[in-house]
Design an enzyme around this catalytic site. Structure first.
Site, PDB file in Angstrom:
ATOM      1  N   CYS A  83       3.309 -41.976  24.174  1.00  0.00           N
ATOM      2  CA  CYS A  83       4.748 -41.782  23.977  1.00  0.00           C
ATOM      3  C   CYS A  83       5.117 -40.318  24.250  1.00  0.00           C
ATOM      4  O   CYS A  83       5.075 -39.887  25.396  1.00  0.00           O
ATOM      5  CB  CYS A  83       5.162 -42.233  22.576  1.00  0.00           C
ATOM      6  SG  CYS A  83       6.941 -42.520  22.418  1.00  0.00           S
ATOM      7  N   HIS A 174       3.037 -47.810  22.562  1.00  0.00           N
ATOM      8  CA  HIS A 174       2.118 -47.494  21.462  1.00  0.00           C
ATOM      9  C   HIS A 174       0.980 -48.515  21.411  1.00  0.00           C
ATOM     10  O   HIS A 174       1.154 -49.625  20.906  1.00  0.00           O
ATOM     11  CB  HIS A 174       2.871 -47.489  20.131  1.00  0.00           C
ATOM     12  CG  HIS A 174       3.755 -46.300  19.961  1.00  0.00           C
ATOM     13  ND1 HIS A 174       3.318 -45.124  19.403  1.00  0.00           N
ATOM     14  CD2 HIS A 174       5.061 -46.104  20.300  1.00  0.00           C
ATOM     15  CE1 HIS A 174       4.312 -44.250  19.394  1.00  0.00           C
ATOM     16  NE2 HIS A 174       5.380 -44.814  19.933  1.00  0.00           N
ATOM     17  N   GLU A 176      -1.555 -48.345  19.509  1.00  0.00           N
ATOM     18  CA  GLU A 176      -2.130 -48.387  18.167  1.00  0.00           C
ATOM     19  C   GLU A 176      -1.469 -49.405  17.244  1.00  0.00           C
ATOM     20  O   GLU A 176      -2.050 -49.783  16.216  1.00  0.00           O
ATOM     21  CB  GLU A 176      -2.080 -46.991  17.517  1.00  0.00           C
ATOM     22  CG  GLU A 176      -0.703 -46.476  17.151  1.00  0.00           C
ATOM     23  CD  GLU A 176       0.008 -45.737  18.267  1.00  0.00           C
ATOM     24  OE1 GLU A 176       0.791 -44.828  17.968  1.00  0.00           O
ATOM     25  OE2 GLU A 176      -0.209 -46.088  19.451  1.00  0.00           O
TER      26      GLU A 176
END
Length: 528
Positions: A83, A174, A176
């Site tokens: 990001c 993202h 994660e």
């Protein structure tokens, strides 16, 4: 041991990113952008996190990014930007980043246009992939030396880039978060590119942490702040394993504990863990100092200061005590704004009594053997130390105790009221065999009274709120039981109905029961 350094630019997902890497048995640690590069250059890979910063509105590229990329130019050490991390990488390599352009929030579909090592065995050119975005700024043109791996279907903006020769990768999304289904595999590919060995385990942590405790303490003595909860119990067991009788455990009865908690602590430490404990009843002191206090931050500060004062009194009875052990874990540090390598650039959510509530004049040096672990990791550690499942699966209990579950002014009458209501609720959850399938459950006493009818008479009593949540690591949480199967949902609804009836019929002063269905975020798990 392989190690990944995460440079935290303030993303709400940085802690989750660290946790996901550890799920792959690779140790990760988080550092602020102002960390000295010499302290982290021995790692195997760097990750630049997301965050609220804006490249077009900033004062330039942070020095740590210059240091990392110059080091990469010499060594080809892998670097991943996520990001904002992608945007700052792109800007370094002479790409334009445009503010408030091609915003994307939530689920996004990508067009994969080129193969790369970072997507090997996950996606290939021609595929479409589902990811999760959260950005307002966008990379406008291709960074020098990079190739585009994927574009967003929504607006054809750059979503993923790679410089295979220098092993630098960037993702606008993202990986994660759990809403990016293949995210963990993308992280695994990046760590494979870095040659990371999967050599971080709880067993290795025990050995390393014992050595660290011995080195820190030497021949001095440690006084331990016990609460009876999972964190302080595991921290005490680990510290006792490392230094034995140099550890002196003290349990303070602050008058704000769960029902019958003192007896449970005696059973746990003295009978099961075989660790000597001094129990000190200071309930009158705490309740007196909290009189008329309604602000939750003041409650936490007063409780933290009083705890330290009492521990200093106990420590003065011993010779050579220089250290205070606490069961601080990662989420505690995060929500308090943090300190040291894991400090956040974000705002303080609440002071944790183990962190933000400590007075600046504290005489002790801190021993926090669990401060880099998440709650589920603490439980795994506890099992490896031989602590029983019953103890390890106890629901989290806040350090300030019932003070942050009694909204408004605290009185002895309210404490007894809440203890009784909470005991009824928890025992019924256990009766319905739901205790071990939820993260945490408790009762909150509200500062408002409501009208009721009991025995044909008007009542005017307190309202209380039941709360139960599911979570993986305490960083986010879903309201229970809406995340569960239908059978569990109905079982729980019967449970809270029975709890409501039992509380109103058994606890003098409560005449209304509500249920809190708010997730975290936007709420925190505790009310204060």
């Amino acid at each position: 041991m392989s190690k990944v350094a995460i440079i935290d630019f303030g993303s709400q997902f940085t802690q989750l990113l660290a946790r996901r890497i550890r799920d792959l048995n690779i140790y990760s640690e988080i550092f602020l952008p102002n960390v000295a590069f010499d302290l982290i250059k021995g790692v195997d890979a760097f990750i630049l996190s997301g965050g609220p910063r804006s490249v077009p509105n900033s004062d330039g590229i942070p020095k740590i990014v210059h240091d990392i990329l110059q080091f990469n130019e010499k060594t080809s050490i892998p670097v991943l930007g996520i990001c904002y991390g992608l945007q700052i990488l792109s800007n370094y390599f002479e790409s334009d980043v445009v503010s408030n352009c091609n915003k994307e929030f939530g689920k996004t579909i990508l067009n994969i246009i080129k193969n790369s090592k970072i997507i090997e065995n996950i996606w290939e050119s021609g595929d479409q992939a589902c990811v999760w975005m959260s950005h307002a700024d966008s990379v406008y043109n291709i960074p020098r030396g990079f190739e585009v791996i994927a574009y967003s279907v929504l607006n054809n903006s750059i979503a993923m880039v790679a410089n295979e020769q220098r092993r630098i990768y960037g993702m606008q999304f993202h990986p994660e978060v759990y809403h990016t289904p293949d995210g963990i595999n993308l992280l695994a590919n990046f760590l494979d590119i870095a040659g990371c060995q999967k050599d971080w385990t709880v067993t290795s942590f025990i050995d390393d942490q014992q050595d660290a405790i011995k080195k820190q303490i030497g021949n001095k003595k440690v006084i331990a702040a016990l609460s009876g909860g999972v964190d302080s119990s595991v921290a005490a067991a680990l510290t006792y394993k490392a230094i034995g009788d140099q550890l002196h455990c003290v349990f303070i009865d602050n008058g704000l504990l769960r029902y019958n908690e003192v007896e449970k602590v005696k059973q746990l430490f003295i009978n099961e863990l075989k660790i000597p404990v001094t129990i000190v009843d200071k309930s009158a002191v705490f309740l007196n100092r909290l009189k008329s206090i309604t602000d939750p931050e003041r409650k936490r500060k007063i409780i933290g200061e009083t705890f330290i004062e009492i521990f200093e009194e106990e420590a003065n009875k011993l010779e050579g005590v220089e250290f205070l052990m606490q069961g601080t874990i990662y989420p505690d540090v995060v929500e308090s704004g943090g300190s040291g390598s894991i400090a956040k650039e974000s705002v303080v959510i609440k002071s944790h009594h183990n962190v933000g509530g400590l007075p600046k004049t504290m005489k002790f040096k801190l021993v926090e053997p669990l401060k880099y672990l998440f709650k589920d990791e603490v439980r795994i550690l506890g099992r490896n130390l031989g602590i029983s499942t019953e103890i390890l699966m106890r629901h989290p209990f806040p350090g300030p105790g019932l003070a942050v579950r009694i909204i408004g002014e605290i009185t002895e009458e309210k404490v007894k009221m809440l203890q009784a209501a909470d005991d009824i609720y928890i025992n019924l959850i256990k009766k319905y065999e739901l205790y071990d399938v939820m993260w945490q459950a408790f009762v909150v006493l509200l500062p408002v009274k409501t009208v009721g009818v009991m025995g044909d008479r008007r009542t005017y009593g307190h309202a209380c709120v039941l709360r139960a949540v599911n979570s993986h690591d305490g960083m986010t949480a879903e309201s229970f039981p809406f995340c569960m199967d239908e059978e569990t949902q109905w079982k729980f609804f019967k449970c809270i109905q029975e709890a409501s009836n039992a509380i109103i019929n058994s606890v003098n002063g409560i005449n209304r029961v509500a249920y809190d269905i708010t997730s975290k975020p936007p709420a925190t798990i505790e009310w204060e």
